[in-house]
Design a protein around this motif. Structure first.
Motif, PDB file in Angstrom:
ATOM      1  N   VAL A  70      30.337   2.685   0.883  1.00  0.00           N
ATOM      2  CA  VAL A  70      29.210   3.529   0.488  1.00  0.00           C
ATOM      3  C   VAL A  70      28.355   3.782   1.722  1.00  0.00           C
ATOM      4  O   VAL A  70      27.921   2.847   2.395  1.00  0.00           O
ATOM      5  CB  VAL A  70      28.363   2.861  -0.619  1.00  0.00           C
ATOM      6  N   TRP A  71      28.149   5.067   2.032  1.00  0.00           N
ATOM      7  CA  TRP A  71      27.313   5.464   3.163  1.00  0.00           C
ATOM      8  C   TRP A  71      25.899   5.719   2.672  1.00  0.00           C
ATOM      9  O   TRP A  71      25.697   6.363   1.643  1.00  0.00           O
ATOM     10  CB  TRP A  71      27.864   6.730   3.822  1.00  0.00           C
ATOM     11  N   VAL A  72      24.927   5.251   3.424  1.00  0.00           N
ATOM     12  CA  VAL A  72      23.516   5.414   3.059  1.00  0.00           C
ATOM     13  C   VAL A  72      22.825   6.181   4.187  1.00  0.00           C
ATOM     14  O   VAL A  72      23.047   5.900   5.365  1.00  0.00           O
ATOM     15  CB  VAL A  72      22.830   4.048   2.851  1.00  0.00           C
ATOM     16  N   LEU A  74      19.372  -3.101  -3.818  1.00  0.00           N
ATOM     17  CA  LEU A  74      18.347  -2.691  -2.861  1.00  0.00           C
ATOM     18  C   LEU A  74      18.530  -1.217  -2.499  1.00  0.00           C
ATOM     19  O   LEU A  74      17.567  -0.437  -2.522  1.00  0.00           O
ATOM     20  CB  LEU A  74      18.412  -3.559  -1.603  1.00  0.00           C
ATOM     21  N   VAL A  75      19.752  -0.828  -2.187  1.00  0.00           N
ATOM     22  CA  VAL A  75      20.032   0.572  -1.843  1.00  0.00           C
ATOM     23  C   VAL A  75      19.737   1.482  -3.025  1.00  0.00           C
ATOM     24  O   VAL A  75      19.122   2.545  -2.863  1.00  0.00           O
ATOM     25  CB  VAL A  75      21.489   0.728  -1.353  1.00  0.00           C
ATOM     26  N   ASP A  76      20.144   1.076  -4.219  1.00  0.00           N
ATOM     27  CA  ASP A  76      19.861   1.885  -5.411  1.00  0.00           C
ATOM     28  C   ASP A  76      18.360   2.097  -5.592  1.00  0.00           C
ATOM     29  O   ASP A  76      17.917   3.189  -5.979  1.00  0.00           O
ATOM     30  CB  ASP A  76      20.448   1.237  -6.664  1.00  0.00           C
ATOM     31  N   ARG A  77      17.570   1.069  -5.313  1.00  0.00           N
ATOM     32  CA  ARG A  77      16.117   1.187  -5.443  1.00  0.00           C
ATOM     33  C   ARG A  77      15.570   2.196  -4.426  1.00  0.00           C
ATOM     34  O   ARG A  77      14.703   3.012  -4.753  1.00  0.00           O
ATOM     35  CB  ARG A  77      15.472  -0.188  -5.255  1.00  0.00           C
ATOM     36  N   LEU A  78      16.084   2.157  -3.209  1.00  0.00           N
ATOM     37  CA  LEU A  78      15.649   3.121  -2.191  1.00  0.00           C
ATOM     38  C   LEU A  78      16.022   4.545  -2.588  1.00  0.00           C
ATOM     39  O   LEU A  78      15.272   5.488  -2.341  1.00  0.00           O
ATOM     40  CB  LEU A  78      16.247   2.765  -0.822  1.00  0.00           C
ATOM     41  N   PRO A 111      21.237 -11.007  -1.045  1.00  0.00           N
ATOM     42  CA  PRO A 111      22.439 -11.188  -1.846  1.00  0.00           C
ATOM     43  C   PRO A 111      22.857  -9.955  -2.649  1.00  0.00           C
ATOM     44  O   PRO A 111      24.016  -9.809  -2.983  1.00  0.00           O
ATOM     45  CB  PRO A 111      22.072 -12.341  -2.780  1.00  0.00           C
ATOM     46  N   ASP A 112      21.930  -9.063  -2.953  1.00  0.00           N
ATOM     47  CA  ASP A 112      22.265  -7.904  -3.793  1.00  0.00           C
ATOM     48  C   ASP A 112      21.881  -6.597  -3.101  1.00  0.00           C
ATOM     49  O   ASP A 112      20.967  -5.896  -3.515  1.00  0.00           O
ATOM     50  CB  ASP A 112      21.564  -8.034  -5.148  1.00  0.00           C
ATOM     51  N   GLU A 152       0.827  -1.217   0.000  1.00  0.00           N
ATOM     52  CA  GLU A 152       0.000   0.000   0.000  1.00  0.00           C
ATOM     53  C   GLU A 152       0.859   1.264   0.000  1.00  0.00           C
ATOM     54  O   GLU A 152       0.434   2.310  -0.480  1.00  0.00           O
ATOM     55  CB  GLU A 152      -0.898   0.032   1.239  1.00  0.00           C
ATOM     56  N   TYR A 153       2.056   1.165   0.560  1.00  0.00           N
ATOM     57  CA  TYR A 153       2.969   2.310   0.644  1.00  0.00           C
ATOM     58  C   TYR A 153       4.043   2.274  -0.444  1.00  0.00           C
ATOM     59  O   TYR A 153       4.968   3.076  -0.421  1.00  0.00           O
ATOM     60  CB  TYR A 153       3.602   2.366   2.036  1.00  0.00           C
ATOM     61  N   GLY A 154       3.930   1.336  -1.365  1.00  0.00           N
ATOM     62  CA  GLY A 154       4.833   1.280  -2.510  1.00  0.00           C
ATOM     63  C   GLY A 154       6.202   0.693  -2.229  1.00  0.00           C
ATOM     64  O   GLY A 154       7.143   0.963  -2.983  1.00  0.00           O
ATOM     65  N   ILE A 155       6.318  -0.090  -1.158  1.00  0.00           N
ATOM     66  CA  ILE A 155       7.604  -0.722  -0.852  1.00  0.00           C
ATOM     67  C   ILE A 155       7.400  -2.206  -0.554  1.00  0.00           C
ATOM     68  O   ILE A 155       6.271  -2.668  -0.386  1.00  0.00           O
ATOM     69  CB  ILE A 155       8.315  -0.044   0.351  1.00  0.00           C
ATOM     70  N   THR A 156       8.507  -2.914  -0.487  1.00  0.00           N
ATOM     71  CA  THR A 156       8.496  -4.333  -0.153  1.00  0.00           C
ATOM     72  C   THR A 156       8.915  -4.509   1.310  1.00  0.00           C
ATOM     73  O   THR A 156       9.499  -3.585   1.907  1.00  0.00           O
ATOM     74  CB  THR A 156       9.487  -5.105  -1.044  1.00  0.00           C
ATOM     75  N   PRO A 157       8.672  -5.678   1.877  1.00  0.00           N
ATOM     76  CA  PRO A 157       9.158  -5.929   3.239  1.00  0.00           C
ATOM     77  C   PRO A 157      10.669  -5.764   3.375  1.00  0.00           C
ATOM     78  O   PRO A 157      11.154  -5.248   4.385  1.00  0.00           O
ATOM     79  CB  PRO A 157       8.723  -7.371   3.516  1.00  0.00           C
ATOM     80  N   VAL A 158      11.416  -6.159   2.373  1.00  0.00           N
ATOM     81  CA  VAL A 158      12.879  -6.028   2.412  1.00  0.00           C
ATOM     82  C   VAL A 158      13.280  -4.552   2.411  1.00  0.00           C
ATOM     83  O   VAL A 158      14.172  -4.140   3.155  1.00  0.00           O
ATOM     84  CB  VAL A 158      13.528  -6.794   1.233  1.00  0.00           C
ATOM     85  N   GLN A 159      12.613  -3.751   1.606  1.00  0.00           N
ATOM     86  CA  GLN A 159      12.893  -2.315   1.580  1.00  0.00           C
ATOM     87  C   GLN A 159      12.540  -1.679   2.918  1.00  0.00           C
ATOM     88  O   GLN A 159      13.285  -0.846   3.425  1.00  0.00           O
ATOM     89  CB  GLN A 159      12.126  -1.640   0.438  1.00  0.00           C
TER      90      GLN A 159
END
Length: 163
Positions: free
Chosen positions: A110-112, A88-92, A83-84, A48-55
């Motif tokens: 790489v700092w997030v 995942l970070v790029d998607r966020l 594994p990737d 509903e919020y446009g994300i996945t559980p992993v995100q």
């Protein structure tokens, strides 16, 4: 005529014709089935919020740190192995929920960081998520919840001492 086996519990629930012959197998089947049943509403909520559980998990980690976190640290703290992580970070980042920057001293790091948009999203999710947690397990007593939590911890940490 052969006697029909008395199949109960998870064995009956998943359509087995015979009882499970190994208690450890029964426990793992119960864990798998329970995870599938309990996780589905969370997947729907996050969708509903446009994300996945992993995100969500990664965003939760970023919020918990309150500042820049290395991709390595995110990976170490994820509830499930990913594994990737760079993807995942790029998607966020693409969604505007996080920013990333290379470390000046070590270009491999790489700092997030959680963005305002990411913080706002988490704030919107907090109350419905808490309610979902409570609704799913409201049939268990506080003592049962504590015992279940302790047993699950011990199951994945065999060298830990019982509380």
């Amino acid at each position: 005529m052969a006697k029909k086996a008395n199949v109960t519990g998870i064995a009956a629930e998943i359509g087995m014709r015979n009882p499970i012959d190994l208690l450890e197998r029964e426990v793992l089947l119960n864990l798998s089935k329970t995870f599938a049943v309990l996780s589905q509403p969370f997947e729907e909520l996050f969708k509903e919020y446009g994300i996945t559980p992993v995100q969500y998990n990664a965003l939760r980690i970023l919020r918990g740190h309150g500042g820049p976190v290395s991709v390595y640290q995110i990976g170490e703290q994820m509830l499930t192995r990913q594994p990737d992580l760079p993807r995942l970070v790029d998607r966020l980042v693409t969604l505007g929920f996080a920013e990333k920057n290379r470390c000046e001293n070590d270009r491999r790091v790489v700092w997030v960081t959680l963005t305002r948009k990411g913080k706002a999203l988490l704030k919107k999710i907090d109350a419905p998520l808490d309610q979902l947690h409570q609704d799913q397990l409201k049939h268990l007593t506080r003592d049962q919840l504590k015992t279940l939590s302790d047993l699950l911890f011990l199951a994945r940490n065999p060298t830990a001492q019982a509380a």
